[in-house]
Design an enzyme around this catalytic site. Structure first.
Site, mmCIF file in Angstrom:
data_model
loop_
_atom_site.group_PDB
_atom_site.id
_atom_site.type_symbol
_atom_site.label_atom_id
_atom_site.label_comp_id
_atom_site.label_asym_id
_atom_site.label_seq_id
_atom_site.Cartn_x
_atom_site.Cartn_y
_atom_site.Cartn_z
ATOM 1 N N ILE A 183 0.868 -1.584 0.036
ATOM 2 C CA ILE A 183 0.019 -0.020 0.082
ATOM 3 C C ILE A 183 0.732 0.980 0.096
ATOM 4 O O ILE A 183 0.538 2.211 -0.763
ATOM 5 C CB ILE A 183 -0.908 -0.023 1.342
ATOM 6 N N GLY B 26 6.295 4.670 4.540
ATOM 7 C CA GLY B 26 6.120 5.807 5.285
ATOM 8 C C GLY B 26 7.389 5.831 6.221
ATOM 9 O O GLY B 26 8.233 5.121 6.110
ATOM 10 N N GLY C 125 7.680 2.450 8.504
ATOM 11 C CA GLY C 125 7.398 1.200 8.037
ATOM 12 C C GLY C 125 6.770 0.953 6.967
ATOM 13 O O GLY C 125 6.211 2.195 6.238
ATOM 14 N N VAL D 106 3.244 -0.575 4.517
ATOM 15 C CA VAL D 106 2.033 -0.837 4.701
ATOM 16 C C VAL D 106 1.630 -1.946 3.714
ATOM 17 O O VAL D 106 1.955 -1.447 2.595
ATOM 18 C CB VAL D 106 1.032 0.115 5.036
ATOM 19 N N LYS E 105 1.554 -3.782 9.091
ATOM 20 C CA LYS E 105 2.263 -2.834 9.067
ATOM 21 C C LYS E 105 3.688 -3.533 9.404
ATOM 22 O O LYS E 105 3.856 -3.845 10.630
ATOM 23 C CB LYS E 105 2.046 -1.684 10.244
ATOM 24 N N ASP F 172 -0.076 11.715 19.745
ATOM 25 C CA ASP F 172 0.153 12.089 18.490
ATOM 26 C C ASP F 172 -1.007 11.905 17.710
ATOM 27 O O ASP F 172 -1.201 11.675 16.541
ATOM 28 C CB ASP F 172 1.119 10.955 17.524
#
Length: 662
Positions: free
Chosen positions: A24, A27, A30, A32, A47, A141
């Site tokens: 997918i 980032g 890691g 995905v 992930k 976050d």
């Protein structure tokens, strides 16, 4: 161009259970993947964290701890963590599959939220935070990229626990990640202090501020200037935020101690949502392409589109359709990309995956197609034959239909599992108050249980929020019994406290906490302060005081003075000689306090006893309050011929009178 590492991972089976179907994106922390859970036959997101984290022993220990903690969170507004593990030396998470994109992607399209949409979305996030905060978890976050939509536009909070584990890892985050996080950091986070529950509330306030107004307060050219701008004062919320203005202000206080709690935030937003117009539906990204065919086997996954810019990325073999243009295919799980990266790379190779890992793919497809054709032919012939006896529709129902399971009274998670196990899917979920069903349990389903539905059809659920909040009744001035009964009738718990009152009669309610009109949850405690009447009075010491002072003291204490007078040879006239009630004793307001005021010494005229015998004279003097003093007798006579002092002289009572006989 796709990373060789990502392509190598596609087709792998993790832990003998999760097949990686399509990459997918990449980032900060890691990669995905869209994956198939072979045990439960469902789509999940995997992930895989970067290999640079695998050598950090402290991170791995923290990662395992945080993954277990996050998996224990079960709330409709928190993204679920199904599993975790390590592939070789690479840690990974198995996450709930969401196909609606993130709030970040929605805002990147240039769309803003209406007032009612913002209030509804903020309420959902606040409910998730309140649930987590109540169990001791802090997110650290909260930002638009970590707020994800399912395909029905319900919001979920993602990455619970991961933010803390990554923050303590011995690695360096990319600059874009830091900047993305800093945009929504609370002042204490900017000062490198510990984050707490109020930090999540502040970040949520900034998210809704941006979603409503289109920009953030305290912008800066650099990360440092952005952080420093918000550590000196509260956020000023403009009037354009409408009825959300006071709520946002309570979230965006500089001092963490002055911010509203997530629980109180839920309460305030619930009240606001009830008076606003119902929000229109958000136009979020739709569901992803199917990854199973009618037999439940994994099949081809096509290109994946970018929600942010509407661009369709081609597969490694090209993505043009037969008409010479690109096919608009909706994104598969764009919400799981690390939001810190401003431009995530989407990977969408064309791929055929077989559950028979390692088998020649073309041969397996050929055999499967042959068997499918044979089975389909036999089934058609059988249905046609049975239809002659009226059994065709029954056979169709038996093969392609299923009954709606009874889930009323179950938790939402249990209900979703039961519906999924019945080859149905959960449709809309409505949250309503219920006086009889516990919060979090299903209070209704449609169609009702036992209804025969085609497989894959939706079942709508109604989930209880528990009893509706009630307003504290106006009970001041009522008797304690009447007030207590009124509070109990609303499902609240009365707590009686007593206090003296100079104005309220005995047993009358003089105050109520919380105040009348405040909304409280059922079973909340309500304190009723009941009058004990006026406070007792302490009797003052009046002896030796003037009559006027004694009266004034008693009247100031709301006591009733009762005075009488008496002679005294030792106490000056007008001074209190004695009192009936002892000094320091306690009496009720309005009690009578008696005391005696001195008239000074008693004055008596010496009576005329000349001519009386000694015995007669003594009796007359004693009767007049005088005594016989010396007796002077001449010539042996017993008759009084004179007195000293003389008759008619004024003397004090008790004085002695000398008698002279002759």
């Amino acid at each position: 161009m796709y990373s060789a590492r990502l392509q190598e991972n596609i087709g792998k089976i993790l832990h003998g259970r999760y097949t990686l179907v399509a990459a997918i994106g990449q980032g900060a922390s890691g990669d995905v993947y869209l994956a198939q859970d072979l045990s439960l036959g469902r789509k999940v997101a995997i992930k895989l964290l970067h290999s640079s984290l695998a050598g950090d022993a402290f991170f791995l220990k923290r990662f395992q701890s945080e993954a277990k903690s996050a998996a224990s969170l079960n709330h409709p507004n928190i993204m679920r963590v199904f599993d975790w593990g390590e592939s070789g030396s690479t840690p990974y998470l198995v996450l709930e599959y969401l196909a609606g994109g993130s709030l970040r992607e929605y805002l990147n399209t240039g769309e803003l939220l209406s007032e009612s949409q913002a209030a509804s979305l903020m309420l959902q996030v606040a409910q998730g935070l309140s649930y987590a905060h109540g169990r001791g978890y802090v997110h650290r976050d909260i930002k638009p990229a970590n707020l994800l939509f399912d395909d029905e536009a319900r919001i979920r909070i993602a990455d619970f626990g991961l933010a803390r584990a990554l923050s303590e890892a011995a690695w360096t985050e990319p600059v874009g990640t830091l900047m993305g996080t800093a945009r929504y950091a609370a002042p204490e986070q900017a000062l490198a202090k510990d984050s707490d529950r109020s930090s999540d509330v502040y970040s949520l306030g900034l998210v809704i501020y941006e979603a409503l107004l289109g920009y953030l307060p305290f912008t800066g050219d650099t990360t440092v200037s952005l952080l420093m701008a918000r550590i000196h004062r509260d956020v000023s919320v403009p009037e354009g935020s409408g009825t959300l203005k006071p709520i946002l202000e309570s979230c965006l206080r500089l001092s963490s101690e002055e911010r509203i709690s997530s629980t109180d935030l839920v309460f305030q937003l619930e009240k606001l949502v009830r008076v606003l117009e119902p929000p229109t539906s958000l136009k979020v990204s739709g569901p992803s392409p199917m990854i199973t065919d009618e037999n439940g086997d994994l099949t081809e996954v096509g290109g994946i589109s970018s929600f942010a810019n509407g661009t369709t990325l081609a597969s490694s073999q090209g993505s043009a359709d037969d008409r010479g243009h690109q096919s608009p295919i909706k994104p598969i799980l764009p919400d799981l990309l690390d939001a810190g990266s401003n431009s995530a790379t989407l990977i969408a190779p064309k791929l055929k995956v077989s559950r028979r890992h390692g088998a020649p793919l073309a041969l397996w497809h050929k055999r499967r197609s042959l068997w499918f054709a044979i089975v389909a032919f036999v089934l058609i012939v059988l249905i046609a034959a049975l239809s002659l006896f009226g059994l065709g529709s029954k056979l169709y129902s038996a093969v392609f239909s299923t009954k709606v399971p009874p889930v009323v009274g179950d938790t939402l998670a249990a209900a979703e599992s039961a519906i999924s196990a019945s080859h149905l899917k959960v449709g809309g979920i409505t949250y309503t108050y219920s006086p009889s069903v516990k919060s979090g349990q299903v209070s209704g389903e449609a169609p009702k249980s036992g209804t025969l539905l085609s497989r894959g059809k939706p079942v709508s659920l109604v989930v209880s929020k528990g009893p509706a909040p009630v307003a504290i009744p106006p009970v001041v001035g009522l008797s304690a019994t009447a007030a207590e009964n009124m509070v109990k009738s609303l499902g609240l718990i009365p707590v009686i406290e007593q206090s003296y009152s100079e104005t309220a009669p005995l047993d009358q309610v003089i105050s109520v906490t919380p105040a009348a009109g405040v909304m409280e949850q059922v079973q909340s405690k309500v304190t009723l302060t009941v009058s004990k009447g006026p406070a007792p009075r302490q009797v003052p010491n009046l002896v030796g005081q003037t009559e006027q002072n004694a009266v004034s003291q008693l009247q100031a204490l709301a006591l009733v003075p009762s005075e009488s007078q008496g002679y005294s040879t030792t106490v000056p006239k007008g001074t209190v000689i004695s009192q009936a009630q002892s000094p320091g004793s306690m009496v009720q307001r309005g009690s009578t306090v008696s005391f005696i005021v001195s008239k000074g010494p008693q004055i008596i005229k010496v009576p005329n006893v000349v001519g009386d015998t000694l015995q007669q004279a003594e009796a007359v003097l004693n009767q007049s309050g005088l005594t016989v003093g010396s007796v002077y007798s001449y010539f042996g006579s017993n008759t009084v011929v004179a007195t000293s002092p003389r008759a008619g002289t004024n003397v004090q009572a008790g004085s002695s009178v000398a008698l002279i006989t002759g």
